[in-house]
Scaffold this active site. Structure first.
Site, PDB file in Angstrom:
ATOM      1  N   HIS A  64       0.817  -1.219   0.000  1.00  0.00           N
ATOM      2  CA  HIS A  64       0.000   0.000   0.000  1.00  0.00           C
ATOM      3  C   HIS A  64       0.852   1.271   0.000  1.00  0.00           C
ATOM      4  O   HIS A  64       0.337   2.350  -0.269  1.00  0.00           O
ATOM      5  CB  HIS A  64      -0.991  -0.012   1.162  1.00  0.00           C
ATOM      6  N   ASP A  94       0.012  -7.432   1.287  1.00  0.00           N
ATOM      7  CA  ASP A  94       0.451  -6.063   1.553  1.00  0.00           C
ATOM      8  C   ASP A  94       1.977  -5.973   1.620  1.00  0.00           C
ATOM      9  O   ASP A  94       2.529  -5.280   2.463  1.00  0.00           O
ATOM     10  CB  ASP A  94      -0.169  -5.501   2.829  1.00  0.00           C
ATOM     11  N   SER A 170       4.604   2.338   8.005  1.00  0.00           N
ATOM     12  CA  SER A 170       4.249   1.222   7.129  1.00  0.00           C
ATOM     13  C   SER A 170       5.450   0.775   6.293  1.00  0.00           C
ATOM     14  O   SER A 170       6.088   1.588   5.622  1.00  0.00           O
ATOM     15  CB  SER A 170       3.112   1.611   6.193  1.00  0.00           C
TER      16      SER A 170
END
Length: 320
Positions: A64, A94, A170
């Site tokens: 992402h 992901d 992230s």
């Protein structure tokens, strides 16, 4: 009343040991962690974190963070700013791999995530809110969690931690006290306090290998939109079924394996090659790469009739 001197000394020793463990792990991991800036996405100016997994410039991060990017810039811990290429991307877990051309690269090793235990120290390094090389520490607060990826598939064996994460973390590493990667930080539950998630290192190692080799993860599909439904008790008893739920077909893709096999809307799928598929997630887990192009038998209910159809799953197209 003041604590006995021996107790105070013991407490101070423990605190020093914890501090040394965290700072030592951060020193090991720090040179391999990068900040990623992304251009060309739906929301310009995106950013995230990543880390080197090999001496030849491969960086692991979240899908992402980089999915759909036209331009990738990587900022190394030593101050270098480099352009990066997207090597492979898997929204289903992901995870993504990008690569830079550079010499003298530090990289991190993967730990065995099956050996991770609740309560052990977990250290996160990344660029939360754009603050590069930020270190937070906590513990592994849960194992075996599941998250739903962008593709709709469940990501299994996710590690839960209370190490503070924020937007920008992230793709950064979650490491143990030896500076080995136990997970890839991926998600935050915003209303909650101290509930964050990381993709387990064993999953990350496996996915990264295939992304470097093929650029994507191969999975099979049959081309149905399904929903979980309970089975009538009398049908469970009559057909001696091992489950109480199934997957009702709510839609069929044209010219898909399911439509070619003669499946119809409102059919309830029960099993694939004899393995029960009581939910959509269970069916997804059965549709692995080794089923691509291979004949299988799908068991279903059509009305009150138990039927078996031959089906040949195809390779799932890569997400654009």
């Amino acid at each position: 009343m003041p604590a006995p001197v021996s107790t105070a000394v013991a407490d101070e020793t423990l605190i020093d040991a914890y501090s040394d463990a965290v700072s030592g792990a951060a020193a090991v991991a720090h040179p391999a962690v990068v900040h990623i800036e992304v251009g060309g996405k739906d929301i310009p100016g995106g950013s995230g974190s990543g880390f080197f997994i090999s001496p030849d410039g491969y960086i692991l991060t979240n899908s992402h963070v980089v999915h759909g990017a036209r331009e990738l810039k990587v900022f190394l811990a030593d101050g270098r700013k480099l352009a990066a290429d997207l090597i492979g991307d898997d929204p289903g877990t992901d995870l993504a791999v990008i690569r830079v051309s550079a010499d003298e690269i530090s990289f991190l090793n993967f730990a065995d995530s099956s050996a991770v235990r609740p309560g052990q120290i977990a250290i996160a390094i990344g660029s939360p809110m754009g603050f590069q090389q930020t270190v937070t520490a906590g513990i592994v607060s849960g194992l075996g969690r599941s998250l739903r990826g962008a593709s709709g598939r469940l990501i299994d064996n996710v590690i839960q931690t209370d190490a503070a994460l924020n937007p920008g973390n992230s793709g950064g590493p979650l490491v143990n006290t030896r500076g080995e990667v136990i997970g890839v930080n991926t998600a935050i539950i915003r209303p909650a306090q101290g509930i964050c998630f990381a993709i387990a290192s064993n999953t990350a190692r496996w996915v990264a290998g295939f992304l470097i080799k093929d650029g994507h993860i191969r999975r099979s599909y049959i081309g149905v939109a399904g929903q979980n439904v309970p089975l009538l008790r009398k049908l469970v008893l009559h057909h001696r079924l091992e489950q109480e739920t199934g997957v009702m077909i709510a839609g069929l893709e044209p010219d898909s394996p399911a439509s070619r096999a003669g499946l119809l809307e409102s059919d309830i799928l029960l099993a694939l090659d004899g393995t029960p598929a009581p939910t959509v997630d269970a069916l997804h887990k059965l549709l692995t790469a080794d089923r691509i192009g291979e004949r299988a038998i799908i068991t279903l209910l059509r009305g009150v009739e138990l039927r078996r159809h031959a089906i040949i799953p195809l390779e799932m197209p890569s997400r654009a």
